[in-house]
Design an enzyme around this catalytic site. Sequence first.
Site, PDB file in Angstrom:
ATOM      1  CG  ASP A 145      -1.993  -1.047   1.188  1.00 14.04           C
ATOM      2  OD1 ASP A 145      -2.429  -1.387   0.073  1.00 14.04           O
ATOM      3  OD2 ASP A 145      -2.394  -1.540   2.253  1.00 14.04           O
ATOM      4  CG  ASP A 159      -6.874  -1.380  -1.487  1.00 15.88           C
ATOM      5  OD1 ASP A 159      -7.154  -2.589  -1.538  1.00 15.88           O
ATOM      6  OD2 ASP A 159      -5.931  -0.930  -0.811  1.00 15.88           O
TER       7      ASP A 159
END
Length: 196
Positions: A145, A159
Site C-alpha cells: 500500500d 483497492d
Amino acid sequence: MQAARGTPVDHRDDGPGHTNERLLAKPSSWLIFATVAVTMVAIDQVAKVLAVRHLAGEPDREVVGELLKLHLTYNPGAAFSLGTRFTLAITCLACVATLVVLWVSRRAVSKVWAVGLGLLLAGIDGNLVDRMVREPGPFKGHVVDFLMLPNWPVFNVADICINVGVGLILLQVLRGVSLDGSKAEKAATPETQEES
C-alpha cells in the site's frame, strides 16, 4: 437459437416441457471485462513495483499537499488493515471470489456490468498477486500500500478498483439493470407481449 439483440443463450432442461434460457455474455462485453481486468492488474502491479523501488526507506512524499501523500507500507490483512492475523484465510477467500466473478462475468451483456466486474476482478487479483509472490511467502504475502489520504488507511490501485467496481455494480442494481442489460421493472410479461 439466438436471444434478442443476437445474444447467445444457454439452454438448460429444468424438467419435462420446460427449458430455461440463460443469457451468455456477448464477445464484445466479455472482451471489455477482460481488458479492464488485465489492464488494471498490470497498472496496479507496476505502481507497486515503483512504490517499493522509490519509497522504501524514504520519508513521505507529498503529491497534492497534505491531501495525498505517498507512504509505503505492507499490509498482511484485508482492506483498511483489517484481519491482519488471517492472511491465509483472506488469500483463500480472494481465490474463491476470483472464481465467482469469472463465473458471473459469463452472463454480463451490459457494458457497465462488464466494466464493474472487470474492476472488481482487477482489485481482487491485484492484491492476490501480492499475497502469492511477496514476503513472507505464497498465500501469506503482504500487500503493498502506498497512497495515503488524511484520516484514512493507506491503500493502493487495487483497492480503488474494488471500490469503483462495487460502486458500478451497486449502481446497476439500484437502477434495476440486470446482467443482460434489461431493466427489471420494464420487463415485458408474456401477457403484455401478446397484447402488443
